[in-house]
Design a protein around this motif. Structure first.
Motif, PDB file in Angstrom:
ATOM      1  N   PHE A  57      -3.992  87.676  10.023  1.00  0.00           N
ATOM      2  CA  PHE A  57      -2.890  88.574   9.682  1.00  0.00           C
ATOM      3  C   PHE A  57      -1.825  88.521  10.775  1.00  0.00           C
ATOM      4  O   PHE A  57      -0.629  88.397  10.482  1.00  0.00           O
ATOM      5  N   VAL A 114       0.659  95.365  15.742  1.00  0.00           N
ATOM      6  CA  VAL A 114       0.796  94.718  14.436  1.00  0.00           C
ATOM      7  C   VAL A 114      -0.576  94.375  13.879  1.00  0.00           C
ATOM      8  O   VAL A 114      -0.852  94.526  12.687  1.00  0.00           O
ATOM      9  N   ARG A 115      -1.473  93.943  14.775  1.00  0.00           N
ATOM     10  CA  ARG A 115      -2.811  93.527  14.360  1.00  0.00           C
ATOM     11  C   ARG A 115      -3.763  94.695  14.177  1.00  0.00           C
ATOM     12  O   ARG A 115      -4.553  94.724  13.231  1.00  0.00           O
ATOM     13  N   LYS A 138       1.366  78.362  13.557  1.00  0.00           N
ATOM     14  CA  LYS A 138       0.783  78.458  12.216  1.00  0.00           C
ATOM     15  C   LYS A 138       0.113  77.150  11.807  1.00  0.00           C
ATOM     16  O   LYS A 138      -0.967  77.153  11.212  1.00  0.00           O
ATOM     17  N   LYS A 148       2.006  86.809  10.502  1.00  0.00           N
ATOM     18  CA  LYS A 148       3.193  87.639  10.657  1.00  0.00           C
ATOM     19  C   LYS A 148       4.078  87.178  11.813  1.00  0.00           C
ATOM     20  O   LYS A 148       5.321  87.217  11.707  1.00  0.00           O
ATOM     21  N   MET A 149       3.477  86.770  12.920  1.00  0.00           N
ATOM     22  CA  MET A 149       4.223  86.594  14.162  1.00  0.00           C
ATOM     23  C   MET A 149       4.221  85.172  14.716  1.00  0.00           C
ATOM     24  O   MET A 149       4.942  84.888  15.681  1.00  0.00           O
ATOM     25  N   TYR A 195       2.662  93.266  19.654  1.00  0.00           N
ATOM     26  CA  TYR A 195       1.944  92.428  18.708  1.00  0.00           C
ATOM     27  C   TYR A 195       0.531  92.948  18.459  1.00  0.00           C
ATOM     28  O   TYR A 195       0.004  92.832  17.352  1.00  0.00           O
ATOM     29  N   GLN A 232       4.103 101.315  10.499  1.00  0.00           N
ATOM     30  CA  GLN A 232       3.133 100.776  11.457  1.00  0.00           C
ATOM     31  C   GLN A 232       1.735 101.310  11.189  1.00  0.00           C
ATOM     32  O   GLN A 232       0.748 100.606  11.330  1.00  0.00           O
ATOM     33  N   HIS A 241       0.230  86.875   0.902  1.00  0.00           N
ATOM     34  CA  HIS A 241      -0.913  87.701   1.276  1.00  0.00           C
ATOM     35  C   HIS A 241      -0.965  88.869   0.310  1.00  0.00           C
ATOM     36  O   HIS A 241       0.068  89.453  -0.025  1.00  0.00           O
TER      37      HIS A 241
END
Length: 402
Positions: free
Chosen positions: A112, A253-254, A123, A116-117, A250, A327, A78
């Motif tokens: 994204f 994170v987004r 995936k 990541k998670m 989470y 973050q 990415h």
């Protein structure tokens, strides 16, 4: 028309700049040469949003041009956030650009997060078709405010889930779910006994009923912003993102990168609106001279130039914070407030200097104005971000003054 896209990057201190520049140039050429002619295409839904047919036609051309999901690489990498800014600003030069290049919300933020998670299963099954531009996705978090549900305060979440054997059962209501109608992948937030949790689901699903899709002032996102009911939705345990109770972590994170991505895309739209307004006032004569020579008009464009540059610097600063692995919640709140408010000023001035022509559908200027007005609300209204920043100021003062 003169290309007035400005480079948001202030130095060479990030490793993928050369690759990002190459991708950004290709994206800009594609948007200007291929996507902009589609702005007059009549394939729109009842809400004046582009239809999925139109979206897929543009994405086929983006795929052929090598600019589909350009910030995510086939090998799974990415671009840095600073590199992503270079690309997403260019994709935003047309309201249709993010759709065509698969850099639009909510897909960009969802990709994204899952990248990541997500587990290998998630995936492969859910992320891969979104990255390929084959399916749209939706993020199910906000709930109907009139029913007391979660909005800017996710701790008010009323949608619940409980374990039943190897499955989770979800019940609740959601509102303003962007792109839910027509989406192929859903990320659902629900409250488990352990805390907020996230689940991946295939869409459509008979347990998820779309109640209505209200008409809203923005019209750039297929599927609109749906209100829906989730009734006894059963989700296999392996489709939970992470573990029960990880949902809020989470979401953070987004949310910070997604807020910044909105700033990037809409900055591109305002750059283009300012190009159109600049062209207009340099061609239009009134009271014996070009409009640009009237200080009341010329000064507004000068202010636009200042605001555009400030937006780019703010985006670049916040992106650099995220690239350091932080973050970035505070920084993204600051960027969201500063950029959305500046873009509103820019869009408003573009409408104003064009007079009646700025109010028509003959250019994208009036649409950009509407979209930016909506942007000041979604992903957290300006006032919520200011309130959050004020709370941090108080916490920091208490820490420093014991």
């Amino acid at each position: 028309m003169t290309n007035t896209t400005m480079d948001p990057i202030t130095d060479d201190s990030f490793p993928d700049r050369a690759r990002a520049e190459e991708i950004a140039e290709k994206v800009e050429r594609f948007v200007r040469d291929v996507v902009i002619p589609y702005e007059s295409d009549p394939r729109r839904d009842h809400h004046d949003c582009p239809t999925d047919e139109l979206t897929q036609e543009m994405r086929a051309k983006a795929r052929e041009a090598g600019v589909l999901t350009p910030h995510i690489f086939p090998e799974g990498g990415h671009l840095s956030q600073r590199g992503t800014a270079m690309v997403l600003i260019r994709s935003g030069l047309s309201p249709l650009g993010p759709l065509a290049c698969n850099t639009a919300a909510p897909d960009e933020g969802n990709m994204f997060l899952l990248g990541k998670m997500g587990s290998d299963l998630i995936k492969e099954r859910f992320l891969k078709p979104i990255v390929a531009g084959e399916k749209r996705s939706a993020f199910f978090m906000t709930e109907p405010s009139q029913e007391g549900g979660a909005g800017s305060d996710p701790s008010m979440m009323m949608t619940e889930c409980h374990k039943d054997g190897d499955e989770w059962v979800i019940n609740g209501r959601k509102a303003f779910i962007t792109g839910a109608q027509g989406a192929g992948v859903g990320i659902i937030m629900a409250k488990a006994p352990e805390g907020a949790s996230m689940f991946l689901v295939d869409l459509p699903n008979p347990a998820i009923q779309i109640d209505n899709v209200p008409n809203t002032m923005d019209s750039s996102m297929p599927g609109g912003h749906a209100t829906l009911t989730i009734k006894n939705l059963r989700v296999p345990e392996e489709q939970m993102l992470g573990a029960a109770g990880d949902g809020f972590r989470y979401a953070q994170v987004r949310l910070a990168p997604a807020r910044l991505s909105h700033c990037m895309r809409w900055l591109g739209a305002c750059i283009r609106a300012n190009e159109i307004a600049t062209d207009y006032v340099n061609r239009r004569m009134a009271f014996g001279k070009q409009l640009i020579d009237h200080e009341g008009v010329g000064f507004m464009l000068a202010e636009n130039k200042i605001d555009l540059q400030q937006c780019q610097l703010m985006i670049d600063w916040c992106a650099s914070v995220l690239d350091r692995g932080e973050q970035g919640g505070t920084e993204s709140s600051m960027a969201k407030v500063a950029v959305s408010e500046a873009l509103m000023r820019i869009a408003d001035r573009c409408v104003q200097v064009m007079g009646g022509n700025g109010l028509t559908e003959h250019t994208i200027v009036e649409q950009v104005f509407r979209e930016i007005r909506a942007f000041r609300v979604y992903d957290g209204p300006t006032e919520v971000h200011k309130w959050s920043l004020a709370k941090k100021i108080k916490r920091d003062w208490k820490r420093d003054n014991g």
